[in-house]
Enzyme design. Structure first.
Site, PDB file in Angstrom:
ATOM      1  N   ASN A  17       0.861  -1.194   0.000  1.00  0.00           N
ATOM      2  CA  ASN A  17       0.000   0.000   0.000  1.00  0.00           C
ATOM      3  C   ASN A  17       0.893   1.239   0.000  1.00  0.00           C
ATOM      4  O   ASN A  17       2.060   1.175   0.412  1.00  0.00           O
ATOM      5  CB  ASN A  17      -0.945  -0.014   1.203  1.00  0.00           C
ATOM      6  CG  ASN A  17      -0.209  -0.027   2.535  1.00  0.00           C
ATOM      7  OD1 ASN A  17       0.819  -0.699   2.689  1.00  0.00           O
ATOM      8  ND2 ASN A  17      -0.720   0.690   3.508  1.00  0.00           N
ATOM      9  N   HIS A  18       0.358   2.367  -0.465  1.00  0.00           N
ATOM     10  CA  HIS A  18       1.189   3.569  -0.637  1.00  0.00           C
ATOM     11  C   HIS A  18       0.542   4.735   0.098  1.00  0.00           C
ATOM     12  O   HIS A  18      -0.382   5.369  -0.411  1.00  0.00           O
ATOM     13  CB  HIS A  18       1.324   3.884  -2.125  1.00  0.00           C
ATOM     14  CG  HIS A  18       2.526   4.722  -2.461  1.00  0.00           C
ATOM     15  ND1 HIS A  18       3.496   5.069  -1.536  1.00  0.00           N
ATOM     16  CD2 HIS A  18       2.914   5.297  -3.641  1.00  0.00           C
ATOM     17  CE1 HIS A  18       4.417   5.793  -2.126  1.00  0.00           C
ATOM     18  NE2 HIS A  18       4.097   5.954  -3.404  1.00  0.00           N
TER      19      HIS A  18
END
Length: 694
Positions: A17-18
Site C-alpha cells: 500500500n502507498h
C-alpha cells in the site's frame, strides 16, 4: 513476517500500500537484500527523488510505453525482487485506492510470486497527503508487515485483456485481504475505543444527536467510568443487561459504560411490542433493563414497561444521575479507563453484545456476538470502503438492529469518524433536513426508508453525501434511479445477517454492480448447497471470525448454541458470478411449491414492483387443496389486477405460476423496526381476511 520474505524465493513482485513519501525509503531500509524499485520515469526526474534513487536498484517505468512493462518483466525473470506500489500514487483517502493491472500482469507473465507488504502508521506523518483526514502524531509507531507469498490462480484459457482483468481483480483481493489481516481484530470494543481516543485526540468530537450536544472522546470515556461503576455495583461480571434506549449520545455512553466493566449489553427492540421484548428478556436471562423515563414517555412505551416490571428490574438513567455524588465524579477523574477495563479481564472471544433476530418469519432468537466478531466485521468494512476524519455518518437505524449498531455506531466511533444519531428512521420529513444540517457524508438505510426520504427531501439535502449503504432488504431499481437522478448519489447495496455481525458482502465504489449485493468481504469462507426444485444458485452457508458465538433460544434460555463447525446457514438462496458478485434469489423459506414447481416469492414481488412501481407490495403463500400452495398478493395499490400481472408475465416469458391468484388491498404495509416487511403480520392479515370470507 520477515520469515515470509525468505519463503518467497528468488523471484517475487513485492506489492505494498502507498500512504506516504516515506514508503520507498522505509522498504529500502528494512527489507532484506537490495530489492529493485519500479519507479515512474517522470517521478524519477524529481529533484527530491534523485538522491534516493542513487542508493537503491531501480527500474524507470514509462507508463506511456508498452515495451517498458515488457522490459520490467524480463528484469523480474532474472530472479529479482521487484517492489511496486499497485495504486500508482499516494492514497488521498487513507484506504486502498484504484489498483492498476500492471503489477498483477508482471507477476503472471514472469511467473513470480506475489509478496504483500503492509505499511501502517506512516499515514500519521507529515509525509502523507492526508491532512485533515487522518490525525498527525509525533513519532507514530510504524509497522511493516510481510504476509506469506502467493501465486495467482488464473484460468489458462483466459488471454489478453480478460487475463489482465483477472490478474488485476485477484491483485485487488490480495491487497484488500492484506489490509484485513494486518489490522487489529484481537481487542475488545473498549480497547478499540481507547485506541481511537489515542489516535484522534481526547478532544475529537465523536458523536452527536438530535439535541446537538457534541460528545468528545474524553467525555465519553470519563462518563463510561463513572456510570460503569454504578452498573458494576448492581450487576455481576459477564451478566446480560437489557438496553432499552433510542439512538442518542446517552445510549452510546451507557453502551460503553457496560463494556468498560465487562457487562454484556442486550439490545432490546422496543418496536417489537411488549410480548416480544418480555420473551427476549427470558431467552437471554436478563434480570435488569436500563432505560430512560423521558424515552418511555416520548415513545409511549408505558405498556411495555408494565409488561416488564413484574419480570425484571427497571433501572432509569435519570435516577442513576441523581445518585452520582462528588466522590463518584472524582473517581471518574482519577481512575484510568484503561486500568478499569483491564481489571475486568475481558477477552476478545468473550460475549460483547446480544442482538435479537427480526422475527420476520418466525420467533426471534438471541444472537450472541463476541468482541472479535464485531471487531472483525469493522475491519472487514474498513478494508473495503474508505472512511476518514472529514466524514460524518448519519445513523437513524436503531442500535437494536445489527446494521445500525455495527455500521452506524461502532464502525464510525472506533474509526475516529463522527456519527450523528437520530432515534427514528420513520420520520421521512425530518431525516433529510437533519442530514443537510449535520453535513453528513455517509448514511445507512433500507430501501423502505430511503424511498420515504426521497419523496420528502429537497434535491439539495444530500449535497455532501458520498456513500449511502443499503441493506436488510432488496433495493428497488426505481429507488436507485431516484437517488442518482434527484440527488446524484449512488446507493451501495450490501447484504448481511445479525448472525454475521452483520455484513457478509457489500458493493463499493471500486467494485459495483447494480442488482447485486456486492462481493464477499475478506476473511469469509462460503459454500452453496443445492436446493431441491431450485435450478439456479444454492443455499448459502458462511464461516469466518465475524460469525456469531451462537444463539440463545426460547426453549433453552441462556444456553449458548454455537453454529455447527462454525458454519452459519443464512437461509438465503444466492448465485455468485465469475467476478464474485452475489445475487439474492430469495429466502429458502420464501419459496412456494405450486403444481410441483418451486416459485420464489421474492421474484414474484419484483415482478409486481415492475408493474406497479409506485406502491408497496408483499407476496405470501397459503395452502391450496389442488396445487399444494397458492400465491396471495397484499398491496397498497388500489387498482392492482391479475390481468395486468398476467400480461407482464406473458410478455417477459415468466411462468403463469408466478402470477398471484388472489389480490388483497391493505391500507398500510406492516414493517419491522429494521425496515423489513413484517411477513408474519402480513400472513395474519391474509388469514383474517380469508376467515372473514369463509
Amino acid at each position: 513476517g520477515l520469515e515470509n520474505y525468505e519463503k518467497a524465493g528468488p523471484r517475487a513482485v513485492i506489492v505494498s500500500n502507498h500512504v506516504a513519501l516515506l514508503d520507498p525509503p522505509l522498504l529500502a531500509a528494512f527489507l532484506p537484500g537490495k530489492p529493485m524499485f519500479a519507479v515512474n520515469s517522470f517521478v524519477a526526474e524529481w529533484p527530491l527523488v534523485k538522491p534516493f534513487l542513487r542508493l537503491v536498484d531501480f527500474f524507470p517505468l514509462d507508463p506511456t510505453n508498452p515495451f517498458s512493462v515488457k522490459s520490467l518483466i524480463k528484469e523480474v525473470e532474472k530472479d529479482k525482487h521487484c517492489v511496486i506500489f499497485p495504486e500508482g500514487r499516494l492514497t488521498e483517502t487513507g484506504a486502498l485506492m484504484k489498483i492498476y493491472e500492471g503489477p498483477g500482469m508482471i507477476a503472471d507473465k514472469a511467473e513470480a510470486v506475489i509478496l504483500p507488504v503492509r505499511l501502517d502508521g506512516v499515514q500519521h506523518t507529515p509525509f502523507a497527503r492526508l491532512k485533515g483526514k487522518v490525525p498527525l502524531i509525533n513519532f507514530p509507531k510504524i509497522t511493516i508487515t510481510i504476509l506469506p507469498p502467493m501465486k495467482f490462480r488464473i484460468d489458462d484459457e483466459l488471454k489478453g485483456r480478460k487475463r489482465r482483468a483477472a490478474a488485476a481483480r485477484q491483485l485487488y483481493d490480495v491487497m484488500e485481504e492484506m489490509m484485513y489481516l494486518t489490522s487489529d481484530r484481537e481487542q475488545t470494543l473498549y480497547e478499540a475505543l481507547l485506541k481511537a481516543k489515542y489516535v484522534n485526540g481526547r478532544n475529537a468530537v465523536i458523536a452527536e444527536d438530535a439535541e446537538f450536544k457534541p460528545l468528545k472522546f474524553k467525555k465519553l470515556l470519563r462518563s463510561s467510568v463513572v456510570l460503569g461503576k454504578k452498573f458494576e455495583a448492581m450487576t455481576d461480571k459477564g451478566e446480560n443487561v437489557g438496553l432499552l434506549l433510542p439512538n442518542s449520545v446517552g445510549a452510546v455512553v451507557t453502551f460503553f459504560a457496560l463494556q468498560a466493566f465487562g457487562r454484556v449489553p442486550a439490545m432490546l427492540n422496543f418496536s417489537a411490542g411488549p410480548k416480544a421484548v418480555s420473551s427476549a428478556c427470558q431467552t437471554a436471562k436478563i434480570n435488569k433493563v436500563i432505560t430512560s423515563r423521558r424515552f418511555i414517555e416520548m415513545g409511549r412505551l408505558e405498556d411495555l414497561i408494565r409488561e416488564l416490571e413484574n419480570k425484571v428490574a427497571i433501572v432509569y438513567l435519570e435516577d442513576l444521575r441523581k445518585q452520582i455524588s462528588l466522590s463518584d465524579k472524582f473517581y471518574g477523574l482519577i481512575k484510568s479507563p484503561k486500568v478499569a477495563h483491564r481489571e475486568c479481564e475481558v477477552k476478545p472471544e468473550d460475549p460483547a453484545v446480544i442482538l435479537f433476530t427480526s422475527g420476520s418469519e418466525g420467533a426471534p432468537k438471541g444472537v450472541v456476538l463476541s468482541h472479535r466478531n464485531l471487531m472483525t466485521n469493522i475491519v472487514q468494512l474498513s478494508s473495503r470502503v474508505d472512511f476518514n476524519g472529514q466524514d460524518i455518518v448519519f445513523n437513524c437505524l436503531p442500535m437494536f438492529h445489527s446494521f445500525g449498531l455495527t455500521g452506524g455506531t461502532l464502525l464510525p466511533i472506533l474509526s475516529g469518524v463522527k456519527t450523528f444519531l437520530y432515534p427514528s428512521p420513520l420520520h421521512y420529513r425530518i431525516v433529510p433536513e437533519l442530514v443537510y444540517a449535520a453535513n453528513a457524508t455517509i448514511m445507512f438505510g433500507t430501501d423502505t426508508f430511503l424511498k420515504g426520504y426521497a419523496r420528502m427531501a429537497n434535491a439539495y439535502d444530500f449535497y455532501r453525501m458520498r456513500y449511502i449503504f443499503a441493506g436488510a432488504e432488496k433495493v428497488r431499481e426505481e429507488t436507485r434511479q431516484t437517488y442518482m437522478e434527484k440527488f446524484g448519489v449512488r446507493i451501495l447495496e450490501g447484504y448481511g445477517a445479525t448472525e454475521t455481525s452483520p455484513v457478509i458482502a457489500v458493493n463499493s465504489p471500486m467494485h459495483m454492480q447494480a442488482g447485486t449485493v456486492g462481493r464477499f468481504l475478506s476473511g469469509l469462507e462460503y459454500r452453496l448447497e443445492d436446493v431441491p426444485g431450485v435450478e439456479e444458485g444454492g443455499r448459502l452457508y458462511v464461516r469466518g471470525d465475524n460469525v456469531m458465538l451462537g444463539y440463545y433460544k426460547a426453549d433453552k434460555p441462556g444456553v449458548l448454541e454455537p453454529p455447527e463447525e462454525g458454519w452459519h446457514d443464512t437461509g438465503d438462496i444466492v448465485d455468485v458470478d465469475e467476478q464474485g458478485f452475489i445475487r439474492i434469489l430469495g429466502r429458502a423459506k420464501r419459496f412456494a411449491k405450486i403444481a410441483g414447481e418451486m416459485v420464489s416469492l421474492s421474484s414474484v414481488e419484483a415482478m409486481v414492483e415492475k408493474v406497479y412501481p409506485d406502491r408497496t407490495h408483499a407476496v405470501i403463500a397459503i395452502p391450496d387443496a389442488r396445487k399444494g400452495e397458492q400465491l396471495v398478493l397484499v398491496t397498497m395499490h388500489e387498482q392492482a389486477k391479475k390481468e395486468d400481472l398476467s400480461a407482464y408475465a406473458s410478455k417477459h416469458g415468466i411462468s403463469e405460476l408466478s402470477v398471484p391468484k388472489n389480490i388483497m388491498l391493505i391500507d398500510k404495509m406492516p414493517v419491522l423496526g429494521s425496515g423489513k416487511t413484517d411477513y408474519t403480520a402480513v400472513k395474519e392479515f391474509v388469514e383474517m381476511k380469508i376467515g372473514v370470507r369463509q
